[in-house]
Design a protein around this motif. Sequence first.
Motif, PDB file in Angstrom:
ATOM      1  N   LEU A   4       0.718  -1.146   0.005  1.00  0.00           N
ATOM      2  CA  LEU A   4      -0.106  -0.030   0.072  1.00  0.00           C
ATOM      3  C   LEU A   4       1.028   1.488  -0.072  1.00  0.00           C
ATOM      4  O   LEU A   4       1.782   1.228   0.807  1.00  0.00           O
ATOM      5  CB  LEU A   4      -1.034  -0.098   1.148  1.00  0.00           C
ATOM      6  N   GLU A   6       0.371   5.338   0.184  1.00  0.00           N
ATOM      7  CA  GLU A   6      -0.603   6.660   0.261  1.00  0.00           C
ATOM      8  C   GLU A   6       0.111   7.649  -0.429  1.00  0.00           C
ATOM      9  O   GLU A   6       1.225   8.073  -0.455  1.00  0.00           O
ATOM     10  CB  GLU A   6      -0.765   6.807   1.854  1.00  0.00           C
ATOM     11  N   CYS A  22      -4.775   5.751  -1.987  1.00  0.00           N
ATOM     12  CA  CYS A  22      -3.839   4.646  -1.484  1.00  0.00           C
ATOM     13  C   CYS A  22      -3.866   3.604  -2.646  1.00  0.00           C
ATOM     14  O   CYS A  22      -4.824   3.300  -2.846  1.00  0.00           O
ATOM     15  CB  CYS A  22      -4.624   3.949  -0.271  1.00  0.00           C
ATOM     16  N   ALA A  24      -3.029   0.405  -4.135  1.00  0.00           N
ATOM     17  CA  ALA A  24      -2.830  -1.126  -3.548  1.00  0.00           C
ATOM     18  C   ALA A  24      -2.096  -1.986  -4.641  1.00  0.00           C
ATOM     19  O   ALA A  24      -2.747  -2.008  -6.037  1.00  0.00           O
ATOM     20  CB  ALA A  24      -4.066  -1.958  -2.956  1.00  0.00           C
ATOM     21  N   ALA A  29      -4.820  -8.048  -3.569  1.00  0.00           N
ATOM     22  CA  ALA A  29      -5.105  -6.503  -3.311  1.00  0.00           C
ATOM     23  C   ALA A  29      -6.546  -6.347  -3.866  1.00  0.00           C
ATOM     24  O   ALA A  29      -7.437  -5.718  -3.178  1.00  0.00           O
ATOM     25  CB  ALA A  29      -4.121  -5.554  -3.741  1.00  0.00           C
ATOM     26  N   MET A  34     -10.460  -2.550   2.554  1.00  0.00           N
ATOM     27  CA  MET A  34      -9.428  -1.718   2.739  1.00  0.00           C
ATOM     28  C   MET A  34     -10.013  -0.620   3.589  1.00  0.00           C
ATOM     29  O   MET A  34     -11.255  -0.301   3.731  1.00  0.00           O
ATOM     30  CB  MET A  34      -9.206  -0.956   1.411  1.00  0.00           C
ATOM     31  N   CYS A  96      -3.431   3.933   5.418  1.00  0.00           N
ATOM     32  CA  CYS A  96      -4.097   3.149   4.569  1.00  0.00           C
ATOM     33  C   CYS A  96      -4.120   1.613   4.926  1.00  0.00           C
ATOM     34  O   CYS A  96      -2.724   1.345   5.237  1.00  0.00           O
ATOM     35  CB  CYS A  96      -3.696   3.289   3.132  1.00  0.00           C
ATOM     36  N   GLY A 117       0.283   1.040   4.944  1.00  0.00           N
ATOM     37  CA  GLY A 117       0.874   1.913   4.465  1.00  0.00           C
ATOM     38  C   GLY A 117       1.890   2.687   5.140  1.00  0.00           C
ATOM     39  O   GLY A 117       1.898   2.613   6.397  1.00  0.00           O
TER      40      GLY A 117
END
Length: 126
Positions: A4, A6, A22, A24, A29, A34, A96, A117
């Motif tokens: 992740l 951000e 964010c 992914a 994913a 999320m 995130c 993240g």
Amino acid sequence: QVQLVESGGGLVQAGGSLRLSCAASGRTASNSAMGWFRQAPGKEREFVARLTWSAISRYYGDSAKGRFLISRDSAKNTMYLQMNSLKPEDTAVYYCAAGGSPFHDYDNSWTSWGYWGQGTQVTVST
């Protein structure tokens, strides 16, 4: 595994808006729940908003209701947090998060989430 990243944080005046992103990546994913959390200095990590893995349902923390909007672009595998009417108390590092397993949903507790993240700083000035 989910990675992740951000972006979108920054300095904004009270009453302004910011949009966090964010991105992914990883094998699971696209099918992972999320969410967004935040942490201010000296405080515990706080739930902001989350999407179920299907992205059908959205949930918000009390501080975000009516001001923030969480969304997801499945084609880009990117989640967003549109933040409006920002207040100084929104100042924090925003993280995130993704669920640890695909096709599962997770609750509002930050300890339930498996991937994070690096965080992006949001500062709201008076």
